[in-house]
Design an enzyme around this catalytic site. Structure first.
Site, PDB file in Angstrom:
ATOM      1  N   HIS A  15       0.871  -1.196   0.000  1.00 48.16           N
ATOM      2  CA  HIS A  15       0.000   0.000   0.000  1.00 48.16           C
ATOM      3  C   HIS A  15       0.896   1.231   0.000  1.00 48.16           C
ATOM      4  O   HIS A  15       1.477   1.577   1.022  1.00 48.16           O
ATOM      5  CB  HIS A  15      -0.910   0.010   1.233  1.00 48.16           C
ATOM      6  N   HIS A  17       1.643   5.359  -1.718  1.00 49.42           N
ATOM      7  CA  HIS A  17       1.343   6.545  -2.546  1.00 49.42           C
ATOM      8  C   HIS A  17       2.663   7.138  -3.023  1.00 49.42           C
ATOM      9  O   HIS A  17       3.522   7.446  -2.188  1.00 49.42           O
ATOM     10  CB  HIS A  17       0.598   7.604  -1.729  1.00 49.42           C
ATOM     11  N   LYS A 105      -9.282  -0.082  -6.037  1.00 44.54           N
ATOM     12  CA  LYS A 105      -9.278   0.567  -4.733  1.00 44.54           C
ATOM     13  C   LYS A 105     -10.590   1.280  -4.469  1.00 44.54           C
ATOM     14  O   LYS A 105     -11.035   2.087  -5.279  1.00 44.54           O
ATOM     15  CB  LYS A 105      -8.123   1.584  -4.675  1.00 44.54           C
ATOM     16  N   HIS A 142     -10.353   1.484   1.650  1.00 45.53           N
ATOM     17  CA  HIS A 142     -10.142   2.488   2.697  1.00 45.53           C
ATOM     18  C   HIS A 142     -11.387   2.405   3.575  1.00 45.53           C
ATOM     19  O   HIS A 142     -12.437   2.927   3.215  1.00 45.53           O
ATOM     20  CB  HIS A 142      -9.955   3.901   2.126  1.00 45.53           C
ATOM     21  N   HIS A 180      -4.602  -0.407   5.808  1.00 46.43           N
ATOM     22  CA  HIS A 180      -4.139   0.390   6.955  1.00 46.43           C
ATOM     23  C   HIS A 180      -5.064   0.283   8.161  1.00 46.43           C
ATOM     24  O   HIS A 180      -5.637   1.270   8.602  1.00 46.43           O
ATOM     25  CB  HIS A 180      -3.885   1.852   6.568  1.00 46.43           C
ATOM     26  N   ASP A 253       1.467   2.614   3.530  1.00 44.28           N
ATOM     27  CA  ASP A 253       0.630   3.792   3.342  1.00 44.28           C
ATOM     28  C   ASP A 253       1.469   5.066   3.415  1.00 44.28           C
ATOM     29  O   ASP A 253       0.985   6.112   3.846  1.00 44.28           O
ATOM     30  CB  ASP A 253      -0.531   3.839   4.346  1.00 44.28           C
TER      31      ASP A 253
HETATM   32  C1  NCD Z   1      -3.370   9.100   1.974  1.00 40.85           C
HETATM   33  C2  NCD Z   1      -2.896  10.107   0.925  1.00 40.85           C
HETATM   34  O1  NCD Z   1      -2.379  11.168   1.311  1.00 40.85           O
HETATM   35  O2  NCD Z   1      -3.011   9.834  -0.277  1.00 40.85           O
HETATM   36  N1  NCD Z   1      -3.396   9.720   3.253  1.00 40.85           N
HETATM   37  C3  NCD Z   1      -3.400   9.121   4.469  1.00 40.85           C
HETATM   38  O3  NCD Z   1      -3.509   9.818   5.489  1.00 40.85           O
HETATM   39  N2  NCD Z   1      -3.285   7.836   4.596  1.00 40.85           N
HETATM   40  C4  NCD Z   1      -4.690   8.552   1.571  1.00 40.85           C
HETATM   41  C5  NCD Z   1      -5.129   7.291   2.290  1.00 40.85           C
HETATM   42  O4  NCD Z   1      -4.432   6.276   2.281  1.00 40.85           O
HETATM   43  O5  NCD Z   1      -6.204   7.288   2.882  1.00 40.85           O
HETATM   44 ZN    ZN Z   2      -3.184   5.145   1.522  1.00 41.76          ZN
HETATM   45 ZN    ZN Z   3      -6.609   5.180   2.825  1.00 38.74          ZN
END
Ligand code: NCD
Ligand code: ZN
Ligand code: ZN
Length: 356
Positions: A15, A17, A105, A142, A180, A253
């Site tokens: 997971h 970003h 997702k 999520h 998460h 995450d």
């Molecule tokens: C994530 C993001 O910034 O893309 N932020 C977070 O607090 N985890 C989005 C997500 O995973 O919900």
């Molecule tokens: Zn995330």
């Molecule tokens: Zn998330």
């Protein structure tokens, strides 16, 4: 005997970003050092809803890797699509065919960063979910309700009760990852669910509880979604992660946001853990006397769930203190470089394990 060094097959971050444009170019190398593969989240400013967009994003990531002077780095991005009210069964079949898309997702509309295009009513996604169940395409969730009347600390639990339990009954063979997870109720749900319903756990939810958001003042770098919970929940997560159960695996995450976007009157949610991810997880597993369980959690269970082979590369972690930098270079303008900064998790403090 205390272990001072551990070698494992290069892990997978299930997971992650990494954004796009200049931001991507700055952060992707941190992940490529630590991980063999990563499930790439589709919540760009323009969400990745179509197969062609995922293909273009895949190319952009590969380009960023080779441009960064790591042409030999053997890192594989595993792409996902963003599920919307309008995702068709045809898109699911195309995604499966593509060979590069590994999951869809689900963001409830408005639940988190860039989720405005998210699902407004889960029943709208039934045609897509039917096709996913049929072809064995996992749904990543999520898991938080967005109703502002629900207390923010209860949103995961209420989501499990009102959305996830009915959903898993309506689609009994659908592979689901509850992403998460942050609560003991999530652990209880996963423990009692079918084998194909699993969860990822972040390093930060294993390391800190909600007090960390308010230690001596408000700490925007400890704000993420789902928000940190009480200590009893953190302990339940540590127990689940270190239990040796194949239902729990690593997903950082890691969610980069520029310093100014975090340190603001309305700061963004997300912690940047990609820089020292494995060091952070090693610390958790060591404290729980479970370093022998780290490799399965980080390198096997996720890969098995996604039907991927174990990677051939290895990493070594040594028990060695080092200072985490106060900040790292970043850029939010997706088209040009800038001198913005990103604040890594533990900035200005120490890690007790070091990746080699
Ligand atoms: C994530 C993001 O910034 O893309 N932020 C977070 O607090 N985890 C989005 C997500 O995973 O919900
Ligand atoms: Zn995330
Ligand atoms: Zn998330």
């Amino acid at each position: 005997m205390t272990m001072t060094q551990i070698t494992l097959s290069k892990p997978d971050d299930m997971h992650l970003h990494v954004r796009n444009g200049e931001a991507l170019k700055r952060v992707i190398h941190d992940t490529a050092k630590q991980f063999a593969r990563a499930i790439i989240m589709p919540n760009l400013a323009t969400p990745v809803t179509q197969v062609e967009q995922a293909q273009a994003y895949h190319q952009e990531i590969l380009q960023a890797l080779s441009d960064g002077g790591h042409p030999d780095v053997d890192f594989h991005p595993l792409m996902t699509l963003y599920l919307t009210d309008n995702t068709t069964a045809e898109t699911i079949y195309q995604a499966k065919e593509s060979g590069i898309i590994h999951a869809l997702k689900l963001y409830p509309a408005g639940a988190t960063t860039n989720s405005d295009a998210g699902v407004t009513d889960i029943t709208n996604t039934y045609p897509a979910l039917t096709a996913m169940q049929e072809v064995g395409m996992p749904l990543l969730v999520h898991g938080e309700v967005t109703d502002p009347h629900i207390d923010i600390f209860d949103r995961e639990y209420v989501f499990i009760e009102t959305i996830l339990k009915p959903l898993s009954k309506a689609f009994p063979a659908l592979k689901i990852v509850l992403e998460h997870i942050t609560t003991k109720q999530a652990v209880e749900f996963i423990d009692n669910a079918a084998d194909h319903i699993v969860a990822t756990i972040t390093a930060h939810h294993l390391l800190i509880n909600r007090n960390a958001i308010f230690t001596g003042g408000i700490r925007p770098h400890h704000y993420c979604l789902p928000v940190l919970k009480r200590e009893e929940h953190r302990l339940a997560l540590v127990k689940a992660a270190t239990s040796g159960s194949p239902k729990y695996f690593l997903g950082t995450d890691s969610a980069p946001h520029a310093q100014h976007a975090k340190e603001s009157a309305c700061g963004c949610a997300g912690m940047y853990t990609a820089f020292n991810a494995m060091e952070l997880y090693a610390e958790v597993f060591e404290k729980a006397n479970a370093l022998d369980k780290l490799e399965d959690f980080a390198s096997s269970y996720g890969a098995n769930f996604y039907g991927l082979p174990k990677t051939e590369k290895q990493i070594t972690l040594k028990k060695e203190s080092w200072d985490v930098p106060h900040d790292l270079p970043y850029a939010t303008d997706t088209t040009k470089e800038s001198d913005e900064k990103i604040i890594p998790f533990r900035a200005g403090e120490q890690c007790s394990w070091k990746l080699y």
